[in-house]
Design an enzyme around this catalytic site. Structure first.
Site, PDB file in Angstrom:
ATOM      1  N   HIS A 121       0.878  -1.178   0.000  1.00 16.42           N
ATOM      2  CA  HIS A 121       0.000   0.000   0.000  1.00 16.42           C
ATOM      3  C   HIS A 121       0.915   1.228   0.000  1.00 16.42           C
ATOM      4  O   HIS A 121       2.045   1.161   0.504  1.00 16.42           O
ATOM      5  CB  HIS A 121      -0.816  -0.059   1.292  1.00 16.42           C
ATOM      6  CG  HIS A 121      -1.862   0.991   1.465  1.00 16.42           C
ATOM      7  ND1 HIS A 121      -1.570   2.265   1.878  1.00 16.42           N
ATOM      8  CD2 HIS A 121      -3.207   0.950   1.311  1.00 16.42           C
ATOM      9  CE1 HIS A 121      -2.690   2.958   1.970  1.00 16.42           C
ATOM     10  NE2 HIS A 121      -3.705   2.188   1.627  1.00 16.42           N
ATOM     11  N   ASP A 151       3.105  -4.380   7.660  1.00 15.34           N
ATOM     12  CA  ASP A 151       1.865  -3.616   7.565  1.00 15.34           C
ATOM     13  C   ASP A 151       0.728  -4.607   7.752  1.00 15.34           C
ATOM     14  O   ASP A 151       0.409  -5.373   6.845  1.00 15.34           O
ATOM     15  CB  ASP A 151       1.799  -2.927   6.194  1.00 15.34           C
ATOM     16  CG  ASP A 151       0.441  -2.312   5.903  1.00 15.34           C
ATOM     17  OD1 ASP A 151      -0.499  -2.501   6.695  1.00 15.34           O
ATOM     18  OD2 ASP A 151       0.326  -1.642   4.849  1.00 15.34           O
ATOM     19  N   GLN A 204      -4.645  -5.001   6.942  1.00 13.08           N
ATOM     20  CA  GLN A 204      -5.701  -5.894   6.433  1.00 13.08           C
ATOM     21  C   GLN A 204      -5.605  -7.295   7.023  1.00 13.08           C
ATOM     22  O   GLN A 204      -6.415  -8.163   6.686  1.00 13.08           O
ATOM     23  CB  GLN A 204      -5.623  -5.988   4.893  1.00 13.08           C
ATOM     24  CG  GLN A 204      -5.834  -4.686   4.171  1.00 13.08           C
ATOM     25  CD  GLN A 204      -7.266  -4.158   4.249  1.00 13.08           C
ATOM     26  OE1 GLN A 204      -8.186  -4.857   4.687  1.00 13.08           O
ATOM     27  NE2 GLN A 204      -7.461  -2.926   3.839  1.00 13.08           N
ATOM     28  N   LYS A 258     -10.261  -0.553  10.793  1.00  8.94           N
ATOM     29  CA  LYS A 258     -10.466  -1.743   9.946  1.00  8.94           C
ATOM     30  C   LYS A 258     -10.755  -2.969  10.808  1.00  8.94           C
ATOM     31  O   LYS A 258     -10.943  -4.072  10.316  1.00  8.94           O
ATOM     32  CB  LYS A 258      -9.237  -1.986   9.074  1.00  8.94           C
ATOM     33  CG  LYS A 258      -8.995  -0.818   8.098  1.00  8.94           C
ATOM     34  CD  LYS A 258      -7.984  -1.169   7.066  1.00  8.94           C
ATOM     35  CE  LYS A 258      -7.405   0.042   6.393  1.00  8.94           C
ATOM     36  NZ  LYS A 258      -8.248   0.570   5.304  1.00  8.94           N
ATOM     37  N   CYS A 306      -4.985   2.778  -3.350  1.00 11.15           N
ATOM     38  CA  CYS A 306      -3.711   3.257  -2.779  1.00 11.15           C
ATOM     39  C   CYS A 306      -2.597   2.246  -3.003  1.00 11.15           C
ATOM     40  O   CYS A 306      -1.740   2.042  -2.127  1.00 11.15           O
ATOM     41  CB  CYS A 306      -3.839   3.575  -1.291  1.00 11.15           C
ATOM     42  SG  CYS A 306      -5.032   4.844  -0.934  1.00 11.15           S
TER      43      CYS A 306
END
Ligand code: PMP
Length: 407
Positions: free
Chosen positions: A124, A201, A204, A227, A365
């Site tokens: 991302h 990261d 998600q 999220k 993104c």
């Protein structure tokens, strides 16, 4: 596994009873932002109505109480990630701020001219741009781990990509476009074998799979509250204590100092030295309540339900004429990107919106991922634990309708 009681869960989400364009809303956009269940909203509202003040200040009962609630939320995050200590949990505004913190504090400390920063092809922008800014400042280079047509990282050449000049590896745990679940544990082990720290990261990943930062042996792990059934404005950076202790502070101001004089300022130990100013207290407490909520449902039961929805939706969508799923990794979380011959993803998004189906259309993104697949954008449906098979059926017929229209 006992299946989730989806109808009972759905009653916790008032938004799911809304109607758009005369159609009941079908919210398939949890990868953009998850919805907050009522217990989270109510916990935040209770704080604002009865407990609101500032934290880590003053001797008042009220301030002490708020500080306790805020620090209890940090402890919940620690438990959720399996971290060894709350001292390893830094509050941030979200994944983006967490990754910028790592790049600008840790990165500035370890990356010098001529060094290399290794990233994956499916990052991302939040895990690309902060590193590019650092590389530019330092005269360092960015290298990229490639991926195959299924959207899986090609790891054969990894040991050659990691050189003596590689100072950090940035890696997305679950791709927000492709849904790919990367083998982060293996990649971290291979990076560590060459002495390279890894920044993950997890934006998600945490909504869909149980994460244990100690099992992964991640150096840093970032995620966002919104999220994960929590509010916006709050996120987390996990960092190994040894790293956090060695790192210089990032932003300066109140709360992050031990003492200030014109001659010399000293800083709080981690995580305090990374938390300048008044934090989003209600949001942190809300995130704690969100962790309670998803853990009460059971992360394994959530994963099983979403996996079933993803498999069902993938089979149904793949059968539609001219539709191509982007991202066919063997290990996938509940993100389903697709393109349809002759229909721009934005048009598809608008047509689905007209049917009450909320999806995201765009580059998500992650423009380098679009470039890699030679597409301008995708339409993306993403599933959460409150979604149903019936909602997938509505998505499928809405796409069918759009295909008919464009024939
Ligand atoms: N990384 C990934 C994989 C994401 O999906 C997102 C959110 N789209 C981010 C980072 C950035 O998260 P935030 O905007 O909450 O900082």
């Amino acid at each position: 596994l006992q299946p989730l009681d989806i109808q009972a869960i759905r009653r916790d989400f008032p938004l799911l009873s809304r109607v758009f364009h005369g159609k009941p809303v079908v919210y398939l956009d949890s990868a953009v932002s998850g919805q907050m269940p009522l217990p989270v909203i109510e916990r935040m509202s209770h704080y604002e109505r009865e407990e609101h003040t500032n934290v880590h200040r003053g001797v008042s009962t009220l301030s002490q109480e708020a500080t306790d609630r805020y620090e209890e939320a940090r402890e919940k995050v620690r438990g959720f990630l399996g971290a060894a200590s709350t001292r390893e949990i830094v509050w941030t505004r979200g994944t983006t701020e967490a990754l910028n913190l790592v790049a600008q504090s840790f990165g500035r400390m370890v990356v010098q001219e001529g060094d290399e920063i290794l990233l994956s092809a499916m990052e991302h922008h939040a895990n690309i741009v902060p590193w590019q800014m650092l590389a530019q400042e330092k005269g360092a280079t960015i290298k990229v781990i490639p991926m195959n047509d299924a959207g899986e990282l090609i790891l054969d050449g990894l040991d050659e990509l990691i050189t003596a000049r590689t100072k950090v590896l940035g890696l997305v745990h679950v791709s927000n476009v492709l849904g790919t679940i990367n083998p982060v544990k293996e990649i971290i082990a291979r990076a560590h074998a060459k002495g390279v720290p890894v920044v993950v990261d997890g934006a998600q990943a945490v909504p869909h799979l149980a994460v244990d930062v100690r099992d992964l042996d991640a150096d840093f792990y970032a995620f966002s509250g919104h999220k994960l059934s929590g509010p916006t404005g709050i996120g987390v950076l996990y960092g190994k204590l040894a790293h956090l202790e060695a790192m210089p502070p990032w932003q300066g101001g109140g709360s992050m100092i031990r003492s200030v004089s014109w001659e010399k300022t000293t800083y709080m130990p981690a995580p305090g030295k990374f938390e300048a100013g008044t934090p989003p207290i209600a949001a942190a407490i809300g995130l704690g309540a969100a962790l309670d909520y998803v853990q009460a449902l059971g992360l394994d039961r959530i994963a099983a339900h979403e996996h079933e929805l993803l498999a069902y939706a993938t089979a149904k969508l793949s059968a539609l004429p001219g539709l191509r799923v982007i991202g066919n990794a063997k290990e996938k979380a509940s993100v389903l990107s697709f393109v349809v011959d002759g229909i721009h993803p934005h048009d598809m998004g608008s047509l689905l919106d007209g049917e009450g189906v909320v999806v995201r259309a765009g580059h998500h993104c992650a423009q380098p991922v679009m470039t890699r697949f030679c597409i301008p954008a995708t339409t993306r449906a993403s599933f959460a634990y409150f979604n149903t098979r019936e909602e997938v059926d509505i998505l499928v017929s809405a796409i069918q309708k759009a295909i008919e229209l464009f024939k």
